[in-house]
Design a protein around this motif. Structure first.
Motif, PDB file in Angstrom:
ATOM      1  N   GLY A  21     -11.976  -1.092  15.365  1.00 13.59           N
ATOM      2  CA  GLY A  21     -11.259  -2.071  16.174  1.00 13.59           C
ATOM      3  C   GLY A  21      -9.761  -2.031  15.971  1.00 13.59           C
ATOM      4  N   VAL A  22      -9.320  -1.542  14.813  1.00  8.32           N
ATOM      5  CA  VAL A  22      -7.888  -1.486  14.519  1.00  8.32           C
ATOM      6  C   VAL A  22      -7.610  -0.332  13.559  1.00  8.32           C
ATOM      7  CG1 VAL A  22      -7.949  -3.071  12.536  1.00  8.32           C
ATOM      8  CG2 VAL A  22      -5.867  -2.878  13.865  1.00  8.32           C
ATOM      9  N   VAL A  23      -6.438   0.293  13.731  1.00 10.21           N
ATOM     10  CA  VAL A  23      -5.965   1.336  12.820  1.00 10.21           C
ATOM     11  C   VAL A  23      -4.550   0.955  12.405  1.00 10.21           C
ATOM     12  CG1 VAL A  23      -5.354   3.762  12.544  1.00 10.21           C
ATOM     13  CG2 VAL A  23      -7.350   3.139  13.894  1.00 10.21           C
ATOM     14  N   VAL A  24      -4.293   0.967  11.094  1.00 12.36           N
ATOM     15  CA  VAL A  24      -2.972   0.652  10.554  1.00 12.36           C
ATOM     16  C   VAL A  24      -2.434   1.898   9.868  1.00 12.36           C
ATOM     17  CG1 VAL A  24      -1.679  -0.810   8.947  1.00 12.36           C
ATOM     18  CG2 VAL A  24      -3.616  -1.758  10.212  1.00 12.36           C
ATOM     19  N   VAL A  25      -1.188   2.259  10.183  1.00 16.79           N
ATOM     20  CA  VAL A  25      -0.542   3.411   9.566  1.00 16.79           C
ATOM     21  C   VAL A  25       0.392   2.899   8.476  1.00 16.79           C
ATOM     22  CG1 VAL A  25       0.911   5.438   9.940  1.00 16.79           C
ATOM     23  CG2 VAL A  25      -0.638   4.679  11.742  1.00 16.79           C
ATOM     24  N   THR A  26       0.220   3.418   7.265  1.00 17.86           N
ATOM     25  CA  THR A  26       1.067   3.026   6.135  1.00 17.86           C
ATOM     26  C   THR A  26       1.811   4.240   5.613  1.00 17.86           C
ATOM     27  OG1 THR A  26      -0.665   3.417   4.494  1.00 17.86           O
ATOM     28  CG2 THR A  26      -0.561   1.225   5.451  1.00 17.86           C
ATOM     29  N   ARG A  27       2.892   3.975   4.905  1.00 13.18           N
ATOM     30  CA  ARG A  27       3.661   5.048   4.297  1.00 13.18           C
ATOM     31  C   ARG A  27       3.613   4.855   2.784  1.00 13.18           C
ATOM     32  NH1 ARG A  27       7.965   5.610   7.612  1.00 13.18           N
ATOM     33  NH2 ARG A  27       6.789   7.254   8.627  1.00 13.18           N
ATOM     34  N   ASN A  28       3.239   5.923   2.105  1.00 13.31           N
ATOM     35  CA  ASN A  28       3.133   5.918   0.649  1.00 13.31           C
ATOM     36  C   ASN A  28       4.501   6.312   0.075  1.00 13.31           C
ATOM     37  OD1 ASN A  28       2.671   6.458  -2.039  1.00 13.31           O
ATOM     38  ND2 ASN A  28       0.864   7.708  -1.698  1.00 13.31           N
ATOM     39  N   LEU A  29       5.102   5.398  -0.657  1.00 10.10           N
ATOM     40  CA  LEU A  29       6.413   5.658  -1.244  1.00 10.10           C
ATOM     41  C   LEU A  29       6.314   5.860  -2.748  1.00 10.10           C
ATOM     42  CD1 LEU A  29       8.373   2.945   0.762  1.00 10.10           C
ATOM     43  CD2 LEU A  29       8.203   5.379   1.265  1.00 10.10           C
ATOM     44  N   GLY A  30       5.245   6.504  -3.196  1.00 10.82           N
ATOM     45  CA  GLY A  30       5.077   6.796  -4.617  1.00 10.82           C
ATOM     46  C   GLY A  30       4.042   5.947  -5.318  1.00 10.82           C
ATOM     47  N   LEU A  31       2.949   5.628  -4.650  1.00  8.41           N
ATOM     48  CA  LEU A  31       1.864   4.875  -5.289  1.00  8.41           C
ATOM     49  C   LEU A  31       1.250   5.705  -6.410  1.00  8.41           C
ATOM     50  CD1 LEU A  31      -0.157   3.379  -2.292  1.00  8.41           C
ATOM     51  CD2 LEU A  31       1.151   2.117  -3.955  1.00  8.41           C
ATOM     52  N   THR A  32       0.953   5.063  -7.518  1.00 11.06           N
ATOM     53  CA  THR A  32       0.255   5.749  -8.596  1.00 11.06           C
ATOM     54  C   THR A  32      -1.232   5.811  -8.251  1.00 11.06           C
ATOM     55  OG1 THR A  32      -0.177   3.724  -9.826  1.00 11.06           O
ATOM     56  CG2 THR A  32       1.911   4.857 -10.296  1.00 11.06           C
TER      57      THR A  32
END
Length: 171
Positions: A21-32
């Motif tokens: 029903g939904v897609v969210v685009v995220t940006r990884n800025l250095g997640l451990t």
């Protein structure tokens, strides 16, 4: 990743895009690794999924789906969150991004409606499908409870009067 693995990945993502029903685009800025594991756990609790996918493969998987509009957000170190409930993935991603500055919400889509960052945050502020169902059940149930109380009130009063007369006669 060889050619057949890439084809499988594209097919899996395409199947996901045709069902959610939904897609969210995220940006990884250095997640451990620990932070990423925590995010995946929160997504699972909310009934959503989170996956890091190669942008090129994700763009191929978007073809012939309602989510083709999010193609513009797929650049850099991105990851996708999705759920069948239109609010769950957005809510989990936004909540995690509030407490962790290494995850950035880029945008998303709810069917053919493309959402920017503000749109995803607005979607996350809405009640989930389960919360809405609970409110509707509460609203439907409340009048029935009141009707039962009104119907039973005269009988209760009459029973108290008879009880008082019986106690008076017994004394």
């Amino acid at each position: 990743m060889d050619r057949s693995q890439k084809a499988d990945a594209v097919a899996q993502l395409n199947a996901v895009f045709n069902e959610v029903g939904v897609v969210v685009v995220t940006r990884n800025l250095g997640l451990t690794v620990d932070q990423s594991t925590e995010l995946r756990g929160k997504m699972r609790e909310a009934g959503a999924s989170y996956k890091v996918a190669k942008n090129r493969l994700a763009k191929l998987a978007l073809k012939d789906t309602d989510y083709v509009g999010i193609e513009e957000y797929l650049s850099g170190p991105t990851a996708l969150a999705w759920s069948e409930d239109p609010v769950a993935a957005a809510k989990a991603a936004v909540e995690f991004a509030k407490s962790n500055d290494k995850l950035e919400i880029v945008g998303g889509s709810m069917g053919t409606q493309v959402l920017d960052e503000a749109g995803v945050k607005a979607l996350a502020s809405m009640p989930s499908l389960d919360e809405l169902r609970a409110k509707i059940v509460g609203l439907v149930n409340a009048p029935a409870t009141k009707v039962a109380q009104v119907v039973n009130a005269p009988a209760n009063k009459l029973a108290r009067v008879f009880g008082a007369y019986a106690a008076k006669d017994a004394a």
